[in-house]
Write a protein that holds these residues in place. Structure first.
Motif, PDB file in Angstrom:
ATOM      1  N   ASP A  54       0.839  -1.184   0.020  1.00  0.00           N
ATOM      2  CA  ASP A  54       0.028  -0.080   0.193  1.00  0.00           C
ATOM      3  C   ASP A  54       0.950   1.250   0.120  1.00  0.00           C
ATOM      4  N   ARG A  55       1.943   1.393   0.723  1.00  0.00           N
ATOM      5  CA  ARG A  55       2.894   2.372   0.836  1.00  0.00           C
ATOM      6  C   ARG A  55       3.583   2.574  -0.603  1.00  0.00           C
ATOM      7  N   ILE A  56       4.074   1.332  -1.199  1.00  0.00           N
ATOM      8  CA  ILE A  56       4.487   1.559  -2.546  1.00  0.00           C
ATOM      9  C   ILE A  56       3.582   2.089  -3.676  1.00  0.00           C
ATOM     10  N   ASP A  57       2.311   1.758  -3.300  1.00  0.00           N
ATOM     11  CA  ASP A  57       1.363   2.077  -4.335  1.00  0.00           C
ATOM     12  C   ASP A  57       1.018   3.643  -4.274  1.00  0.00           C
ATOM     13  N   ALA A  58       1.345   4.143  -3.103  1.00  0.00           N
ATOM     14  CA  ALA A  58       0.980   5.713  -2.632  1.00  0.00           C
ATOM     15  C   ALA A  58       2.248   6.653  -3.622  1.00  0.00           C
ATOM     16  N   ILE A  59       3.135   5.807  -3.772  1.00  0.00           N
ATOM     17  CA  ILE A  59       4.151   6.745  -4.301  1.00  0.00           C
ATOM     18  C   ILE A  59       4.739   6.501  -5.596  1.00  0.00           C
ATOM     19  N   VAL A  60       4.272   5.120  -6.134  1.00  0.00           N
ATOM     20  CA  VAL A  60       4.778   4.809  -7.443  1.00  0.00           C
ATOM     21  C   VAL A  60       4.525   5.687  -8.512  1.00  0.00           C
ATOM     22  N   LYS A  61       3.481   6.508  -8.309  1.00  0.00           N
ATOM     23  CA  LYS A  61       3.076   7.628  -9.415  1.00  0.00           C
ATOM     24  C   LYS A  61       4.519   8.529  -9.827  1.00  0.00           C
ATOM     25  N   TYR A  62       5.432   8.616  -8.997  1.00  0.00           N
ATOM     26  CA  TYR A  62       6.332   9.302  -9.303  1.00  0.00           C
ATOM     27  C   TYR A  62       7.250   8.677 -10.000  1.00  0.00           C
ATOM     28  N   GLU A  63       7.528   7.530  -9.774  1.00  0.00           N
ATOM     29  CA  GLU A  63       8.512   6.486 -10.475  1.00  0.00           C
ATOM     30  C   GLU A  63       7.748   6.287 -11.985  1.00  0.00           C
ATOM     31  N   GLU A  83      17.009  19.230 -25.578  1.00  0.00           N
ATOM     32  CA  GLU A  83      15.424  18.673 -25.479  1.00  0.00           C
ATOM     33  C   GLU A  83      15.334  17.414 -24.324  1.00  0.00           C
ATOM     34  N   VAL A  84      16.391  16.734 -24.352  1.00  0.00           N
ATOM     35  CA  VAL A  84      16.528  15.549 -23.398  1.00  0.00           C
ATOM     36  C   VAL A  84      16.793  15.974 -22.178  1.00  0.00           C
ATOM     37  N   TYR A  85      17.792  17.054 -22.166  1.00  0.00           N
ATOM     38  CA  TYR A  85      18.534  17.643 -20.832  1.00  0.00           C
ATOM     39  C   TYR A  85      17.190  18.134 -20.266  1.00  0.00           C
ATOM     40  N   LYS A  86      16.429  19.057 -20.826  1.00  0.00           N
ATOM     41  CA  LYS A  86      14.996  19.546 -20.266  1.00  0.00           C
ATOM     42  C   LYS A  86      14.225  18.571 -19.440  1.00  0.00           C
ATOM     43  N   LYS A  87      13.768  17.405 -20.031  1.00  0.00           N
ATOM     44  CA  LYS A  87      12.995  16.217 -19.827  1.00  0.00           C
ATOM     45  C   LYS A  87      13.834  15.894 -18.442  1.00  0.00           C
ATOM     46  N   LEU A  88      14.944  15.441 -18.632  1.00  0.00           N
ATOM     47  CA  LEU A  88      15.653  15.112 -17.299  1.00  0.00           C
ATOM     48  C   LEU A  88      15.526  15.876 -16.041  1.00  0.00           C
ATOM     49  N   ASN A  89      16.100  17.190 -16.412  1.00  0.00           N
ATOM     50  CA  ASN A  89      16.034  18.354 -15.437  1.00  0.00           C
ATOM     51  C   ASN A  89      14.567  18.755 -14.846  1.00  0.00           C
ATOM     52  N   GLY A  90      13.474  18.803 -15.810  1.00  0.00           N
ATOM     53  CA  GLY A  90      12.354  19.204 -15.166  1.00  0.00           C
ATOM     54  C   GLY A  90      11.266  18.148 -14.863  1.00  0.00           C
ATOM     55  N   ILE A  91      11.559  16.726 -15.445  1.00  0.00           N
ATOM     56  CA  ILE A  91      10.421  15.971 -15.060  1.00  0.00           C
ATOM     57  C   ILE A  91      11.169  14.760 -14.285  1.00  0.00           C
ATOM     58  N   VAL A  92      12.020  13.958 -15.010  1.00  0.00           N
ATOM     59  CA  VAL A  92      12.597  12.752 -14.778  1.00  0.00           C
ATOM     60  C   VAL A  92      13.214  12.792 -13.371  1.00  0.00           C
ATOM     61  N   VAL A  93      14.346  13.448 -13.206  1.00  0.00           N
ATOM     62  CA  VAL A  93      15.084  13.450 -11.932  1.00  0.00           C
ATOM     63  C   VAL A  93      14.284  14.022 -10.826  1.00  0.00           C
ATOM     64  N   PRO A  94      13.538  15.154 -10.868  1.00  0.00           N
ATOM     65  CA  PRO A  94      12.584  15.505 -10.012  1.00  0.00           C
ATOM     66  C   PRO A  94      11.842  14.516  -9.531  1.00  0.00           C
ATOM     67  N   ASN A  95      10.969  13.927 -10.226  1.00  0.00           N
ATOM     68  CA  ASN A  95      10.133  12.870  -9.830  1.00  0.00           C
ATOM     69  C   ASN A  95      10.607  11.704  -9.034  1.00  0.00           C
ATOM     70  N   TYR A  96      11.635  11.147 -10.014  1.00  0.00           N
ATOM     71  CA  TYR A  96      12.265  10.110  -9.114  1.00  0.00           C
ATOM     72  C   TYR A  96      13.042  10.052  -8.068  1.00  0.00           C
ATOM     73  N   SER A  97      13.716  11.514  -7.858  1.00  0.00           N
ATOM     74  CA  SER A  97      14.134  12.059  -6.523  1.00  0.00           C
ATOM     75  C   SER A  97      12.935  11.851  -5.589  1.00  0.00           C
ATOM     76  N   LYS A  98      11.694  12.431  -5.789  1.00  0.00           N
ATOM     77  CA  LYS A  98      10.740  12.474  -4.970  1.00  0.00           C
ATOM     78  C   LYS A  98      10.340  10.862  -4.628  1.00  0.00           C
ATOM     79  N   PHE A  99      10.378  10.209  -5.569  1.00  0.00           N
ATOM     80  CA  PHE A  99       9.975   8.788  -5.424  1.00  0.00           C
ATOM     81  C   PHE A  99      10.905   7.995  -4.373  1.00  0.00           C
ATOM     82  N   TYR A 100      12.193   8.634  -4.498  1.00  0.00           N
ATOM     83  CA  TYR A 100      13.400   7.792  -3.886  1.00  0.00           C
ATOM     84  C   TYR A 100      13.126   8.308  -2.501  1.00  0.00           C
ATOM     85  N   TYR A 101      12.922   9.479  -2.103  1.00  0.00           N
ATOM     86  CA  TYR A 101      12.933  10.152  -0.767  1.00  0.00           C
ATOM     87  C   TYR A 101      11.645   9.390  -0.299  1.00  0.00           C
ATOM     88  N   GLU A 102      10.581   9.119  -1.021  1.00  0.00           N
ATOM     89  CA  GLU A 102       9.494   8.752  -0.244  1.00  0.00           C
ATOM     90  C   GLU A 102       9.721   7.235   0.205  1.00  0.00           C
TER      91      GLU A 102
END
Length: 177
Positions: A54-63, A83-102
């Motif tokens: 249940d805890r994983i399901d709550a955060i997997v949206k970021y991953e 373009e790839v840098y912008k995606k990594l910097n603006g979406i990928v890394v921040p979302n995965y960072s949030k996922f990892y933190y949680e």
């Protein structure tokens, strides 16, 4: 000569795939009373595992968001570097960072589950490091292919740990049934 490198997806899309469907399969939606009785019949280890999922399901949206965006890139070249840098910097890394933190905030109560969770943490950490290295490799005017390859290697190592977690977690859940 045009140089490009394919982004190899190493993110293991875990989401609901972590828990075997048979754990939650039901032909009808149980009443609250029936659900309480069913939970009373479950072992403490199974209850801990269900709480964990249940805890994983709550955060997997970021991953998922990070992986979907990462997958949309396909390859890296001088032409799409920004373009790839912008995606990594603006979406990928921040979302995965949030996922990892949680993910780090989850502290399983069952010792076996705690050991399995450590594989998940190790894999997610390596994945995040790999994404950050790839992002770093794209920052300058020219792609730093050495850093890029180091990032790919981290992603591959992280995927190996995540695969170990998934297979071990599946076996663990099977042992609880």
């Amino acid at each position: 000569m045009k140089k490009w490198w394919s982004l190899s997806l190493s993110l293991a899309l875990l989401g609901s795939a972590v828990v075997p469907a048979s754990v939650f399969a039901a032909e009808t939606v149980p009443s609250q009373t029936q659900q309480a009785e069913d939970e009373a019949e479950l072992s403490p280890a199974m209850l801990a595992a269900l709480e964990y999922t249940d805890r994983i399901d709550a955060i997997v949206k970021y991953e998922d968001k990070a992986a979907d965006t990462f997958n949309s890139v396909g390859y890296v070249s001088a032409a799409n570097r920004k373009e790839v840098y912008k995606k990594l910097n603006g979406i990928v890394v921040p979302n995965y960072s949030k996922f990892y933190y949680e993910l780090k905030q989850i502290k399983p109560t069952d010792p076996k589950l705690s050991k399995l969770h450590s594989y998940y943490l190790q894999g997610a950490s390596l994945q995040l490091q790999g994404m950050e290295l790839i992002k770093k490799s794209l920052y300058g005017a020219n792609i730093n292919w050495t850093t890029y390859k180091q990032g790919q290697a981290k992603l591959k190592s992280g995927k190996a740990k995540l695969d170990l977690f998934i297979s071990s977690f599946d076996k663990y859940m099977d042992s609880l049934e």
